[in-house]
Design a protein around this motif. Sequence first.
Motif, PDB file in Angstrom:
ATOM      1  N   GLU A 176      29.316  44.483  40.422  1.00 32.87           N
ATOM      2  CA  GLU A 176      29.879  44.127  39.111  1.00 32.87           C
ATOM      3  C   GLU A 176      31.352  43.743  39.217  1.00 32.87           C
ATOM      4  O   GLU A 176      32.072  43.759  38.228  1.00 32.87           O
ATOM      5  N   MET A 177      31.818  43.473  40.428  1.00 32.55           N
ATOM      6  CA  MET A 177      33.235  43.155  40.618  1.00 32.55           C
ATOM      7  C   MET A 177      33.396  41.796  41.317  1.00 32.55           C
ATOM      8  O   MET A 177      33.993  41.702  42.402  1.00 32.55           O
ATOM      9  N   PRO A 178      32.903  40.730  40.676  1.00 34.34           N
ATOM     10  CA  PRO A 178      32.905  39.428  41.355  1.00 34.34           C
ATOM     11  C   PRO A 178      34.299  38.832  41.550  1.00 34.34           C
ATOM     12  O   PRO A 178      34.531  38.107  42.520  1.00 34.34           O
ATOM     13  N   LEU A 181      37.165  40.484  42.097  1.00 32.41           N
ATOM     14  CA  LEU A 181      37.771  41.149  43.254  1.00 32.41           C
ATOM     15  C   LEU A 181      37.143  40.642  44.552  1.00 32.41           C
ATOM     16  O   LEU A 181      37.821  40.479  45.570  1.00 32.41           O
ATOM     17  N   LYS A 182      35.858  40.346  44.499  1.00 28.75           N
ATOM     18  CA  LYS A 182      35.155  39.853  45.701  1.00 28.75           C
ATOM     19  C   LYS A 182      35.723  38.486  46.116  1.00 28.75           C
ATOM     20  O   LYS A 182      35.968  38.248  47.311  1.00 28.75           O
ATOM     21  N   LEU A 183      35.976  37.619  45.123  1.00 34.40           N
ATOM     22  CA  LEU A 183      36.548  36.298  45.447  1.00 34.40           C
ATOM     23  C   LEU A 183      37.926  36.481  46.096  1.00 34.40           C
ATOM     24  O   LEU A 183      38.275  35.797  47.062  1.00 34.40           O
ATOM     25  N   ILE A 184      38.705  37.441  45.552  1.00 34.49           N
ATOM     26  CA  ILE A 184      40.043  37.692  46.107  1.00 34.49           C
ATOM     27  C   ILE A 184      39.910  38.300  47.517  1.00 34.49           C
ATOM     28  O   ILE A 184      40.643  37.945  48.436  1.00 34.49           O
ATOM     29  N   ARG A 185      38.932  39.204  47.659  1.00 30.79           N
ATOM     30  CA  ARG A 185      38.739  39.852  48.978  1.00 30.79           C
ATOM     31  C   ARG A 185      38.419  38.810  50.040  1.00 30.79           C
ATOM     32  O   ARG A 185      38.958  38.849  51.145  1.00 30.79           O
ATOM     33  N   ASP A 186      37.569  37.861  49.695  1.00 35.15           N
ATOM     34  CA  ASP A 186      37.199  36.826  50.669  1.00 35.15           C
ATOM     35  C   ASP A 186      38.437  36.014  51.090  1.00 35.15           C
ATOM     36  O   ASP A 186      38.625  35.725  52.266  1.00 35.15           O
ATOM     37  N   ARG A 187      39.270  35.698  50.119  1.00 37.25           N
ATOM     38  CA  ARG A 187      40.493  34.946  50.464  1.00 37.25           C
ATOM     39  C   ARG A 187      41.447  35.817  51.292  1.00 37.25           C
ATOM     40  O   ARG A 187      42.012  35.362  52.291  1.00 37.25           O
ATOM     41  N   PHE A 188      41.602  37.090  50.859  1.00 36.46           N
ATOM     42  CA  PHE A 188      42.498  38.003  51.598  1.00 36.46           C
ATOM     43  C   PHE A 188      42.045  38.127  53.060  1.00 36.46           C
ATOM     44  O   PHE A 188      42.863  38.206  53.974  1.00 36.46           O
ATOM     45  N   HIS A 198      35.783  53.808  33.707  1.00 38.89           N
ATOM     46  CA  HIS A 198      35.378  52.503  33.207  1.00 38.89           C
ATOM     47  C   HIS A 198      34.243  51.914  34.024  1.00 38.89           C
ATOM     48  O   HIS A 198      34.196  52.106  35.237  1.00 38.89           O
ATOM     49  N   PRO A 199      33.385  51.135  33.371  1.00 40.08           N
ATOM     50  CA  PRO A 199      32.399  50.378  34.139  1.00 40.08           C
ATOM     51  C   PRO A 199      33.107  49.460  35.138  1.00 40.08           C
ATOM     52  O   PRO A 199      34.231  48.992  34.897  1.00 40.08           O
ATOM     53  N   ALA A 200      32.399  49.172  36.227  1.00 40.15           N
ATOM     54  CA  ALA A 200      33.018  48.416  37.317  1.00 40.15           C
ATOM     55  C   ALA A 200      33.518  47.047  36.866  1.00 40.15           C
ATOM     56  O   ALA A 200      34.572  46.583  37.319  1.00 40.15           O
ATOM     57  N   SER A 201      32.795  46.383  35.963  1.00 35.55           N
ATOM     58  CA  SER A 201      33.207  45.024  35.607  1.00 35.55           C
ATOM     59  C   SER A 201      34.539  45.023  34.872  1.00 35.55           C
ATOM     60  O   SER A 201      35.248  44.015  34.864  1.00 35.55           O
ATOM     61  N   VAL A 202      34.896  46.153  34.258  1.00 29.42           N
ATOM     62  CA  VAL A 202      36.199  46.271  33.603  1.00 29.42           C
ATOM     63  C   VAL A 202      37.286  46.474  34.667  1.00 29.42           C
ATOM     64  O   VAL A 202      38.329  45.824  34.653  1.00 29.42           O
ATOM     65  N   MET A 203      36.984  47.357  35.620  1.00 25.83           N
ATOM     66  CA  MET A 203      37.976  47.607  36.673  1.00 25.83           C
ATOM     67  C   MET A 203      38.155  46.378  37.564  1.00 25.83           C
ATOM     68  O   MET A 203      39.184  46.217  38.216  1.00 25.83           O
ATOM     69  N   PHE A 210      41.799  45.569  38.879  1.00 29.35           N
ATOM     70  CA  PHE A 210      42.074  45.621  40.316  1.00 29.35           C
ATOM     71  C   PHE A 210      42.309  44.223  40.903  1.00 29.35           C
ATOM     72  O   PHE A 210      42.968  44.084  41.937  1.00 29.35           O
ATOM     73  N   ALA A 211      41.796  43.198  40.237  1.00 30.17           N
ATOM     74  CA  ALA A 211      42.167  41.832  40.633  1.00 30.17           C
ATOM     75  C   ALA A 211      43.665  41.666  40.379  1.00 30.17           C
ATOM     76  O   ALA A 211      44.404  41.131  41.212  1.00 30.17           O
ATOM     77  N   ASN A 212      44.129  42.172  39.230  1.00 30.48           N
ATOM     78  CA  ASN A 212      45.572  42.132  38.934  1.00 30.48           C
ATOM     79  C   ASN A 212      46.357  42.907  39.986  1.00 30.48           C
ATOM     80  O   ASN A 212      47.394  42.438  40.469  1.00 30.48           O
TER      81      ASN A 212
END
Length: 420
Positions: A27-29, A31-38, A349-354, A358-360
């Motif tokens: 539910e954290m897509p 953050l996943k996009l950022i993780r891939d770039r990081f 919080h549900p993951a999609s909120v975090m 956490f992207a921020n």
Amino acid sequence: MVSAKSDVKDISLAESGKLRIEWAGREMPVLKLIRDRFAREKPLKGVRVAGCLHITSETGNLAATLQAGGADLILCASNPLSTQDDVAAALAASGVPTHAIKGEDDKTYYKHINTALDHAPQLTIDDGADLVTTLHTRRSDLIKNIIGGTEETTTGVIRLRSMQKAGALKYAIIAVNDALTKHFFDNRYGTGQSTLDGITRATNVLWAGKKVVICGYGWCGRGVAMRARGMGSHIIITEVDPLKALEAVMDGYQVMPIAEAVQIGDVFITVTGDINVIDRDHFQKLKDGAILANSGHFNVEINLAALEALAKSRRPIRPYVEEYTLASGHHVYVLGEGRLINLAAAEGHPASVMDMSFANQSLCLEYLVKNKGAVKAEVYPVPEAIDKEIARLKLRSMGISIDTLTPEQAKYLASWEQGT
Ligand SMILES: NC(=O)c1ccc[n+]([C@@H]2O[C@H](COP(=O)([O-])OP(=O)(O)OC[C@H]3O[C@@H](n4cnc5c(N)ncnc54)[C@H](O)[C@@H]3O)[C@@H](O)[C@H]2O)c1
């Protein structure tokens, strides 16, 4: 640097924690996009980061993102009751030194914060500003290493602004809480749903028909009120800000002072960031069986010391529920020791909120490293470009596209000459 081992409840819980982190990650897509770039760009390569956060499955995904970016990370809890012990174990097992045990006493809590500081961080991530205040007061020798920090919640931002005003803040901190993509979602939708979830899990009360008093009609209060109304509760708001109180009235809620609300409420939820919102005089007027819960950052919104002094007796009656019996014979039920109920008795919080918060966090840490030396010792807003980028990524992950201004519209909106 001092290599810190972990201090978690039971390392054998790691496998279940790993699955929990994986489930939240679905539910954290963003953050996943950022993780891939990081992972490709390593913007935090070798940077020592101390994170004082709720140790939950979503934080597990943030940790993986920062690690992918090359950070040398250590974690401690930002609240003694909010740690998910299996997640803490999974983090420890995955090589992130983690210092967090659900239910730890205040002494252990600060010991864990100090261990995180032993890592000599260059970046700090805080949730409530306990790490930053400990760093500024008892560990000020470490300030010289710091590039900057981020703060996750309203209460932390308020404390940091006070520090800045008093000339006590010694390095730049980005108020992640104040990003639109944070508090629109986290404080409103996240706290709204998860606060009700925490109270439901702790008590199993039926919300329909209950008189629910919500103290504070800020971002969190609005979210809690919106969701409790959806469950069929009758909502009463208490406020000190006339604009917020008026907004609550216009939104269709009953508004009154707390001294009146205590006489009619069934369930009370404080979300003000303030102290002693439900105080000594109020307890004596509560109806028999009143339930008191807090979802504000610190456990100071309900004056528990005064309640304790008033009570004839007190006993735990089920997990996260303490029964106080007053001289009148009335029973008052305090949930989760007055600590954030959504984290104490539910899963936060549900993951999609975090995902948004956490992207921020991730992009702000990258920003601080990129702008090393160029930021002053102040509380900064999240750069607008980061806020917009996160909103864009979130929409993309939901498969939603939006319009773009035409050149004609862009020109029109930037001009003043054209009227009727
Ligand atoms: N539970 C969670 O997961 C979670 C999530 C985000 C924020 N928080 C915390 O919740 C608290 C509120 O955050 P927010 O973003 O809604 O803040 P906010 O500033 O938007 O709202 C707080 C409101 O409380 C009102 N208030 C202050 N003192 C009061 C009093 N004595 N009686 C009635 N109302 C009073 C203020 O006027 C304000 O409208 C903070 O402590 C924040 O850190 C908790």
